[in-house]
Design a protein around this motif. Structure first.
Motif, short mmCIF file in Angstrom:
data_model
loop_
_atom_site.label_atom_id
_atom_site.label_comp_id
_atom_site.label_asym_id
_atom_site.label_seq_id
_atom_site.Cartn_x
_atom_site.Cartn_y
_atom_site.Cartn_z
N MET A 154 -6.88 -0.27 -22.11
CA MET A 154 -8.01 -0.69 -22.93
C MET A 154 -9.26 -0.67 -22.07
N VAL A 155 -10.39 -0.36 -22.70
CA VAL A 155 -11.63 -0.20 -21.95
C VAL A 155 -12.75 -1.02 -22.59
N GLY A 156 -13.79 -1.28 -21.77
CA GLY A 156 -14.94 -2.02 -22.28
C GLY A 156 -16.05 -2.05 -21.24
N GLY A 157 -17.16 -2.65 -21.65
CA GLY A 157 -18.34 -2.67 -20.79
C GLY A 157 -19.51 -2.16 -21.61
N ALA A 158 -20.70 -2.63 -21.28
CA ALA A 158 -21.86 -2.38 -22.14
C ALA A 158 -22.05 -0.91 -22.57
N PRO A 159 -21.96 0.07 -21.68
CA PRO A 159 -22.23 1.46 -22.12
C PRO A 159 -21.03 2.11 -22.82
N VAL A 192 -3.40 -2.03 -18.94
CA VAL A 192 -4.39 -1.83 -17.88
C VAL A 192 -5.76 -1.91 -18.54
N ALA A 193 -6.60 -2.83 -18.05
CA ALA A 193 -7.91 -3.07 -18.67
C ALA A 193 -9.01 -2.61 -17.71
N LEU A 194 -9.83 -1.65 -18.17
CA LEU A 194 -10.87 -1.05 -17.31
C LEU A 194 -12.25 -1.45 -17.79
N LYS A 224 -14.07 2.28 -10.06
CA LYS A 224 -14.63 2.74 -8.77
C LYS A 224 -16.13 3.01 -8.88
N GLY A 225 -16.87 2.48 -7.92
CA GLY A 225 -18.31 2.75 -7.87
C GLY A 225 -19.13 1.71 -8.61
N ASP A 226 -18.46 0.79 -9.31
CA ASP A 226 -19.17 -0.17 -10.16
C ASP A 226 -18.94 -1.60 -9.67
N MET A 227 -20.03 -2.30 -9.34
CA MET A 227 -19.93 -3.65 -8.78
C MET A 227 -20.06 -4.74 -9.84
N HIS A 228 -20.29 -4.38 -11.08
CA HIS A 228 -20.49 -5.40 -12.13
C HIS A 228 -19.15 -6.07 -12.48
N ASP A 229 -19.10 -7.40 -12.36
CA ASP A 229 -17.82 -8.04 -12.72
C ASP A 229 -17.99 -9.31 -13.55
N ILE A 230 -19.21 -9.65 -13.94
CA ILE A 230 -19.39 -10.89 -14.73
C ILE A 230 -18.63 -10.77 -16.04
N GLY A 231 -18.83 -9.66 -16.74
CA GLY A 231 -18.14 -9.47 -18.02
C GLY A 231 -16.65 -9.35 -17.84
N LYS A 232 -16.25 -8.59 -16.84
CA LYS A 232 -14.81 -8.40 -16.56
C LYS A 232 -14.16 -9.74 -16.29
N ASN A 233 -14.87 -10.60 -15.55
CA ASN A 233 -14.29 -11.92 -15.25
C ASN A 233 -14.13 -12.76 -16.52
N LEU A 234 -15.09 -12.64 -17.43
CA LEU A 234 -14.99 -13.37 -18.70
C LEU A 234 -13.78 -12.89 -19.49
N VAL A 235 -13.62 -11.57 -19.51
CA VAL A 235 -12.48 -10.99 -20.23
C VAL A 235 -11.17 -11.47 -19.59
N LEU A 276 -19.94 -0.76 -16.30
CA LEU A 276 -21.26 -1.18 -16.78
C LEU A 276 -22.32 -0.10 -16.56
N LEU A 277 -21.94 0.96 -15.86
CA LEU A 277 -22.91 2.03 -15.57
C LEU A 277 -22.46 3.30 -16.28
N THR A 278 -23.44 4.03 -16.83
CA THR A 278 -23.07 5.33 -17.42
C THR A 278 -22.49 6.23 -16.32
N THR A 279 -22.96 6.01 -15.09
CA THR A 279 -22.52 6.88 -13.98
C THR A 279 -21.10 6.54 -13.50
CO1 B1M Z 1 -26.80 -3.90 -12.98
N1 B1M Z 1 -27.20 -2.61 -14.25
N2 B1M Z 1 -27.06 -2.59 -11.63
N3 B1M Z 1 -26.42 -5.28 -11.78
N4 B1M Z 1 -26.98 -5.07 -14.37
C1 B1M Z 1 -27.11 -3.07 -15.59
C2 B1M Z 1 -25.71 -2.86 -16.15
C3 B1M Z 1 -28.17 -2.19 -16.33
C4 B1M Z 1 -27.83 -1.98 -17.82
C5 B1M Z 1 -29.55 -2.81 -16.10
C6 B1M Z 1 -30.64 -1.89 -16.69
O1 B1M Z 1 -31.03 -0.98 -16.04
N5 B1M Z 1 -31.01 -2.13 -17.88
C7 B1M Z 1 -28.11 -0.89 -15.52
C8 B1M Z 1 -27.07 0.13 -16.00
C9 B1M Z 1 -27.72 1.29 -16.75
C10 B1M Z 1 -26.61 2.21 -17.22
O2 B1M Z 1 -26.05 2.95 -16.44
N6 B1M Z 1 -26.22 2.07 -18.46
C11 B1M Z 1 -27.78 -1.43 -14.15
C12 B1M Z 1 -28.07 -0.80 -12.95
C13 B1M Z 1 -28.77 0.53 -13.02
C14 B1M Z 1 -27.67 -1.36 -11.76
C15 B1M Z 1 -27.88 -0.74 -10.37
C16 B1M Z 1 -27.64 0.74 -10.25
C17 B1M Z 1 -29.28 -1.16 -9.96
C18 B1M Z 1 -29.65 -0.60 -8.61
O3 B1M Z 1 -29.14 -1.04 -7.61
N7 B1M Z 1 -30.46 0.41 -8.67
C19 B1M Z 1 -26.84 -1.51 -9.55
C20 B1M Z 1 -25.48 -0.81 -9.53
C21 B1M Z 1 -24.55 -1.42 -8.50
C22 B1M Z 1 -23.15 -0.86 -8.77
O4 B1M Z 1 -22.49 -1.32 -9.67
N8 B1M Z 1 -22.75 0.15 -8.03
C23 B1M Z 1 -26.74 -2.78 -10.33
C24 B1M Z 1 -26.32 -3.95 -9.77
C25 B1M Z 1 -26.21 -5.10 -10.45
C26 B1M Z 1 -25.81 -6.40 -9.74
C27 B1M Z 1 -24.63 -6.20 -8.83
C28 B1M Z 1 -26.99 -6.92 -8.98
C29 B1M Z 1 -25.57 -7.32 -10.96
C30 B1M Z 1 -24.06 -7.50 -11.26
C31 B1M Z 1 -23.53 -8.79 -10.67
C32 B1M Z 1 -22.06 -8.93 -10.99
O5 B1M Z 1 -21.56 -8.43 -11.97
N9 B1M Z 1 -21.33 -9.62 -10.09
C33 B1M Z 1 -26.18 -6.55 -12.11
C34 B1M Z 1 -26.38 -7.13 -13.37
C35 B1M Z 1 -26.11 -8.61 -13.53
C36 B1M Z 1 -26.83 -6.40 -14.44
C37 B1M Z 1 -27.22 -6.88 -15.84
C38 B1M Z 1 -28.58 -7.56 -15.76
C39 B1M Z 1 -26.26 -7.83 -16.56
C40 B1M Z 1 -24.84 -7.31 -16.69
C41 B1M Z 1 -23.99 -8.49 -17.12
O6 B1M Z 1 -23.33 -9.14 -16.33
N10 B1M Z 1 -24.03 -8.79 -18.46
C42 B1M Z 1 -27.26 -5.52 -16.60
C43 B1M Z 1 -28.34 -5.45 -17.66
C44 B1M Z 1 -27.77 -5.92 -19.00
O7 B1M Z 1 -26.64 -5.60 -19.34
N11 B1M Z 1 -28.52 -6.67 -19.67
C45 B1M Z 1 -27.27 -4.50 -15.53
C46 B1M Z 1 -23.36 -9.98 -18.97
C47 B1M Z 1 -21.88 -9.69 -19.22
C48 B1M Z 1 -21.21 -10.88 -19.84
O8 B1M Z 1 -21.85 -8.62 -20.18
O9 B1M Z 1 -20.78 -7.07 -18.48
O10 B1M Z 1 -21.44 -6.26 -20.80
P1 B1M Z 1 -20.93 -7.35 -19.92
O11 B1M Z 1 -19.48 -7.78 -20.44
C49 B1M Z 1 -19.18 -8.05 -21.79
C50 B1M Z 1 -18.83 -6.79 -22.57
O12 B1M Z 1 -19.30 -5.62 -21.97
C51 B1M Z 1 -17.33 -6.82 -22.63
O13 B1M Z 1 -17.02 -8.22 -22.65
C52 B1M Z 1 -17.88 -8.85 -21.76
C53 B1M Z 1 -18.05 -10.30 -22.15
O14 B1M Z 1 -18.43 -10.43 -23.48
N12 B1M Z 1 -16.59 -6.19 -21.57
C54 B1M Z 1 -15.30 -5.76 -21.77
C55 B1M Z 1 -16.90 -5.98 -20.29
N13 B1M Z 1 -15.87 -5.42 -19.64
C56 B1M Z 1 -14.87 -5.28 -20.53
C57 B1M Z 1 -13.55 -4.77 -20.40
C58 B1M Z 1 -12.74 -4.79 -21.56
C59 B1M Z 1 -13.19 -5.27 -22.75
C60 B1M Z 1 -14.46 -5.77 -22.88
O15 B1M Z 1 -11.46 -4.31 -21.56
C61 B1M Z 1 -10.98 -3.77 -20.48
#
Ligand code: B1M
Length: 150
Positions: free
Chosen positions: A114-119, A82-84, A36-47, A87-90
């Protein structure tokens, strides 16, 4: 990574009907979503794709999933896992509220969480009493299999 994801997605598109036709026994069933509250799904979709490619039946609830929707999906699909994703600390606390909702519904002991996501990390997974944390999609498949004792 994204090219390989696209290739996997295309392959799954071809394979899926055959797997359904053959009634291939799924390794297990997973309900996945971004919390809830998190729109990031690129990583989730890969998983989700990698889990499906590994033979799991995956129900993907999408991004910004309210805890009650996870509860409803567990009741409906009776998943093993259930996999959660967060991507946001919040929004990491939404992982805890989702687990609490499963507990309140009497479902927590019926699933592995199981959980995951960058933070997210191992310590946080332990803190919220999840059953496991994975750092990337391939680790997620390995963890899901381990949780299923496969
Ligand atoms: Co946002 N965003 N974003 N963003 N975004 C981040 C995450 C951020 C780190 C950028 C930054 O400031 N450096 C930062 C978060 C800071 C924090 O809290 N730690 C951030 C922010 C602040 C925001 C907004 C608040 C910006 C704003 O509007 N002010 C906003 C929040 C919106 C919301 O969610 N409510 C926002 C919005 C967005 C978009 C929607 C525009 C877009 C997402 C598009 C989408 O997902 N459809 C976006 C994006 C793309 C990013 C970055 C650039 C890339 C994230 C990504 O897709 N990585 C990101 C910066 C960064 O990370 N470099 C950033 C690629 C993806 C393959 O990696 O998701 O980590 P990841 O998934 C990996 C692993 O994490 C793991 O496996 C995956 C594949 O290997 N994994 C799991 C993930 N889920 C898993 C679940 C599992 C197991 C493994 O089991 C259940």
């Amino acid at each position: 990574m994204f090219t390989s994801a696209k290739a996997l997605q295309a392959a799954l598109g071809v394979l899926r009907p055959h797997l359904l036709q053959e009634e291939v026994q799924a390794v297990g069933t997973v309900v996945i979503g971004t919390v809830k509250g998190d729109m990031h799904d690129i990583g989730k979709n890969l998983v989700a794709m990698m889990l499906e490619g590994a033979g799991f039946k995956v129900y993907d609830l999408g991004p910004d999933v309210h805890p009650s929707r996870f509860v409803d999906a567990v009741v409906e699909h009776k998943p093993d896992i259930v996999a959660l994703s967060a991507l946001l600390t919040t929004t990491m606390p939404s992982m805890q509220t989702t687990i609490d909702a499963l507990t309140a519904a009497g479902l927590r002991s019926k699933v592995k969480v199981m959980v995951g996501g960058a933070p997210v990390n191992d310590e946080y997974a332990e803190h919220i009493h999840a059953d496991g944390y994975a750092s990337d999609a391939s680790q997620a498949v390995a963890l899901a299999k381990a949780l299923m004792n496969v």
